[in-house]
Design an enzyme around this catalytic site. Sequence first.
Site, mmCIF file in Angstrom:
data_model
loop_
_atom_site.group_PDB
_atom_site.id
_atom_site.type_symbol
_atom_site.label_atom_id
_atom_site.label_comp_id
_atom_site.label_asym_id
_atom_site.label_seq_id
_atom_site.Cartn_x
_atom_site.Cartn_y
_atom_site.Cartn_z
ATOM 1 N N ASP A 1 0.854 -1.113 0.058
ATOM 2 C CA ASP A 1 0.141 0.154 -0.109
ATOM 3 C C ASP A 1 0.775 1.183 -0.154
ATOM 4 O O ASP A 1 1.712 1.396 0.542
ATOM 5 C CB ASP A 1 -0.870 -0.223 1.384
ATOM 6 C CG ASP A 1 -1.707 1.247 1.230
ATOM 7 O OD1 ASP A 1 -2.720 1.157 0.451
ATOM 8 O OD2 ASP A 1 -1.802 2.043 1.941
ATOM 9 N N ASN B 1 -2.490 12.981 -3.614
ATOM 10 C CA ASN B 1 -3.640 13.485 -4.482
ATOM 11 C C ASN B 1 -4.187 14.837 -4.140
ATOM 12 O O ASN B 1 -4.259 15.531 -4.843
ATOM 13 C CB ASN B 1 -4.885 12.462 -4.320
ATOM 14 C CG ASN B 1 -4.339 11.321 -5.260
ATOM 15 O OD1 ASN B 1 -3.909 11.363 -6.113
ATOM 16 N ND2 ASN B 1 -5.243 10.221 -4.966
ATOM 17 N N HIS C 1 -4.772 14.550 -8.889
ATOM 18 C CA HIS C 1 -5.090 13.272 -9.132
ATOM 19 C C HIS C 1 -4.205 12.814 -10.581
ATOM 20 O O HIS C 1 -3.868 11.690 -10.675
ATOM 21 C CB HIS C 1 -6.420 13.170 -9.310
ATOM 22 C CG HIS C 1 -7.198 13.073 -8.236
ATOM 23 N ND1 HIS C 1 -7.417 11.924 -7.444
ATOM 24 C CD2 HIS C 1 -7.893 14.012 -7.488
ATOM 25 C CE1 HIS C 1 -8.178 12.339 -6.149
ATOM 26 N NE2 HIS C 1 -8.414 13.666 -6.349
ATOM 27 N N ASP D 1 -1.778 9.703 -10.452
ATOM 28 C CA ASP D 1 -1.954 8.591 -11.416
ATOM 29 C C ASP D 1 -0.594 8.175 -11.927
ATOM 30 O O ASP D 1 -0.063 7.114 -12.066
ATOM 31 C CB ASP D 1 -2.858 8.908 -12.667
ATOM 32 C CG ASP D 1 -4.327 8.826 -12.476
ATOM 33 O OD1 ASP D 1 -4.632 8.353 -11.100
ATOM 34 O OD2 ASP D 1 -5.294 9.422 -13.007
ATOM 35 N N GLU E 1 -4.941 2.320 -4.138
ATOM 36 C CA GLU E 1 -3.459 2.350 -4.144
ATOM 37 C C GLU E 1 -3.079 1.144 -3.604
ATOM 38 O O GLU E 1 -1.702 1.165 -3.150
ATOM 39 C CB GLU E 1 -2.853 3.623 -3.213
ATOM 40 C CG GLU E 1 -3.244 3.650 -2.044
ATOM 41 C CD GLU E 1 -4.663 4.396 -1.795
ATOM 42 O OE1 GLU E 1 -4.963 4.752 -0.479
ATOM 43 O OE2 GLU E 1 -5.631 4.288 -2.801
#
Length: 282
Positions: free
Chosen positions: A126, A134, A139, A143, A169
């Site tokens: 994780d 973010n 965002h 990505d 994630e």
Amino acid sequence: MTALRPETAETQQADAPVDKQGPGLVGLHESIATLLASRGQWRQAYLHLRSALDLVHADQVEEPHVPEQLRREVELLRREHAEAREQSLRDSLTDSYNRRYLDQRLMDLLTEHGACRHGLAIALIDLDWFKQVNDTFGHLLGDRVLQRVVEMLQQGLPEGAFCARYGGEEFVLVLPRVDASSALEIVEKARERVERHPWQEIAPGLRVTVSAGLAYEPPADEAPERPAVSAEQQLLRADSLLYTAKQSGRNAVAYRADGRVRLAGAAAGRRAITETRVLGYY
């Protein structure tokens, strides 16, 4: 190459001598395949051609003629089918495998594991504080971070191993046919790559780390009394260890050895948090 019009193909087939069509059903399947190919119905043509070939192999008669155009189109259909299936098993953002593939492949591996002399490791990974990434950088950059992390997770994986997106994630590394020390080394190196990556080149002030929980299932002959585990149980064990890594300060790999939960690498000196109990965890 332009396909024959249906009426032309039908006329040619009707005029063809019977002895050139092959014996019985073989010739019939070949004729139908040719007709369907002339109409552009390549998948149906392929099925009839397969039936003809099956009869040929069964009766050991002369193999039927395969029109070159049909051969090319059948090969194209095969490639398109393989590509479509592969895409259906991939995550669209990171190009890692998706949850569907993970569930299917993990069940197969656990079944194989019961009959082999190799271990099976699963690491649930994780990204730490990813919501802050973010919120701070947007965002789109988030990505890009996910894509780059997946690239690093997939570096140096042994044959048969793979990375899958578990959700959001979270990612899973599946490592078949490994021993416990090799699995730990692979996951810890992946964590180090993420930590040491020059993230500031993407955005000033950006820092990314990951935490991981590594669950290891030893070879069946090493622990014959150990009950078989399901894919869900294996993932729950990895999730429990991931929780330990998170509660122990993040940026760490948690694993179990000699009945105790430990942290790998530089995090080994930290005080480990007692892990959440998981049913059936030895």
